[in-house]
Design an enzyme around this catalytic site. Sequence first.
Site, short mmCIF file in Angstrom:
data_model
loop_
_atom_site.label_atom_id
_atom_site.label_comp_id
_atom_site.label_asym_id
_atom_site.label_seq_id
_atom_site.Cartn_x
_atom_site.Cartn_y
_atom_site.Cartn_z
N HIS A 187 -9.49 0.79 -1.42
CA HIS A 187 -9.48 1.48 -0.13
C HIS A 187 -10.90 1.42 0.44
O HIS A 187 -11.87 1.76 -0.26
CB HIS A 187 -9.11 2.96 -0.29
CG HIS A 187 -7.65 3.23 -0.51
ND1 HIS A 187 -6.91 2.63 -1.48
CD2 HIS A 187 -6.80 4.07 0.16
CE1 HIS A 187 -5.67 3.10 -1.42
NE2 HIS A 187 -5.57 3.97 -0.43
N HIS A 240 0.86 -1.19 0.00
CA HIS A 240 0.00 0.00 0.00
C HIS A 240 0.89 1.23 0.00
O HIS A 240 1.26 1.76 1.05
CB HIS A 240 -0.93 -0.04 1.23
CG HIS A 240 -1.94 1.07 1.27
ND1 HIS A 240 -3.10 0.97 2.01
CD2 HIS A 240 -1.97 2.30 0.68
CE1 HIS A 240 -3.80 2.10 1.87
NE2 HIS A 240 -3.12 2.92 1.09
N HIS A 246 1.31 4.75 -2.47
CA HIS A 246 0.94 5.57 -3.63
C HIS A 246 2.22 6.22 -4.13
O HIS A 246 2.86 6.97 -3.38
CB HIS A 246 -0.07 6.63 -3.23
CG HIS A 246 -1.32 6.06 -2.64
ND1 HIS A 246 -2.46 5.85 -3.37
CD2 HIS A 246 -1.60 5.63 -1.38
CE1 HIS A 246 -3.40 5.33 -2.58
NE2 HIS A 246 -2.90 5.18 -1.37
N ASP A 287 1.75 4.01 2.78
CA ASP A 287 0.72 4.86 2.16
C ASP A 287 1.34 5.99 1.35
O ASP A 287 1.49 5.86 0.13
CB ASP A 287 -0.26 5.38 3.22
CG ASP A 287 -1.65 5.68 2.67
OD1 ASP A 287 -1.91 5.37 1.49
OD2 ASP A 287 -2.49 6.21 3.42
N ASP A 288 1.68 7.10 2.01
CA ASP A 288 2.24 8.29 1.34
C ASP A 288 3.41 8.80 2.18
O ASP A 288 3.29 9.83 2.87
CB ASP A 288 1.16 9.37 1.22
CG ASP A 288 -0.06 8.87 0.45
OD1 ASP A 288 0.03 8.80 -0.79
OD2 ASP A 288 -1.06 8.51 1.10
N GLU A 299 -11.22 3.43 5.82
CA GLU A 299 -10.18 4.34 6.33
C GLU A 299 -10.91 5.38 7.19
O GLU A 299 -10.78 5.36 8.42
CB GLU A 299 -9.42 4.99 5.18
CG GLU A 299 -8.34 5.98 5.62
CD GLU A 299 -7.65 6.69 4.45
OE1 GLU A 299 -8.17 6.65 3.32
OE2 GLU A 299 -6.60 7.32 4.68
N1 HPA Z 1 -6.68 7.28 1.10
C1 HPA Z 1 -7.34 7.62 0.00
N2 HPA Z 1 -6.75 8.10 -1.07
C2 HPA Z 1 -5.42 8.24 -1.06
C3 HPA Z 1 -4.68 7.90 0.05
C4 HPA Z 1 -5.35 7.37 1.18
O1 HPA Z 1 -4.77 7.01 2.22
N3 HPA Z 1 -3.39 8.17 -0.24
C5 HPA Z 1 -3.35 8.64 -1.50
N4 HPA Z 1 -4.59 8.69 -2.00
ZN ZN Z 2 -3.76 4.77 0.44
#
Ligand code: HPA
Ligand code: ZN
Length: 351
Positions: free
Chosen positions: A206, A26, A28, A287-288, A209
């Site tokens: 996703h 996971h 991006h 994630d990011d 969250e």
């Molecule tokens: N959630 C939804 N969209 C996203 C995320 C996330 O954690 N990171 C990058 N786009």
């Molecule tokens: Zn994500």
Amino acid sequence: MTWTVPPIAPERLPGLLAAMPKAELHLHIEGSLEPEMIFALAARNGVALPYASVEALRRAYAFTDLQSFLDIYYQGAAVLLEEQDFHDLASAYLARAAAENVVHAEIFFDPQTHTARGVDMGTVIRGLARACADAPARHGISAALILCFLRHLSEREAFETLEAALPYRDQFIGVGLDSSEVGHPPEKFARVFARCRELGLRIVAHAGEEGPPAYIWQALDVLKAERIDHGVQAVHDPALMRRLADGRVPLTVCPLSNQKLRVFPDLARHSLPRLLDAGLCATINSDDPAYFGGYVNENFRAVFAATGLRAEAAWRLAANSFEASFAGNAAKRDWTQRLQDCFERWHDDKA
Ligand code: HPA
Ligand code: ZN
């Protein structure tokens, strides 16, 4: 094959978390765009930035929820224009991942963020795919791409994106669903994902969250998702927890992301220990990482420190990451053997 987890002294756990082999599922790629690279690419491509310096940009990374992050994340991606930019971004991530003992990465990309700015689909995919193809020789790891649809956009735009990506069908292994969750349930994309399944693409989404457990049910039952990205809200629904555990449906959990976007009041109250206790196939991911303060090893370190998870959980999370990947069984067995070897070295004090 059954594996036994050698006992590890608590003071050796942080070192082991960093050293052990793991898969990242996971991530991006646009979220690995570091402020320094944003400035370098802006200069290379003649793009004006609304920030005076790297420090000023970093100061803007004060998020309160998912949307406040997404607004800045899409703005940062505007410096990506040429095939080489996408290649360099992915190559930088893969070098970093390899240095953290990631052996395999399945990488999300958001083509609509780029095509909306006039960047050609082929420019995006060719650049990223070249970095992935070079990863075994250059970085000693394997990598694959997963195309994500932006859920705040329409079903029609998702279909158009799929159509534009089909000439590059062999360059990505699956599709996912990301961006603003609440108000954009998985069922909005039922027909797009049905088409993707017909095309033989792997399916992730996703869900859970910020959104409710109902969105996780929809991702499973309507989209037929094979993995749930985040999924941390599942703890509020006991029947869903049983479904995820019994079906070994993996959750790709991202602790620092959840902390920064205030999904939990603090990391100590993260649901990860409850997910593991319930027997779910949870994994840890970044994630990011350029926006949330750490790559995968920092996610392991921080969540273990905050929640008191121990060596058995480390083993479980790394083994889960291999099981949850879309790699072949031979690779999974090889990585799990390397995990066992690593634990034995750390147990024997030889590391
Ligand atoms: N959630 C939804 N969209 C996203 C995320 C996330 O954690 N990171 C990058 N786009
Ligand atoms: Zn994500």
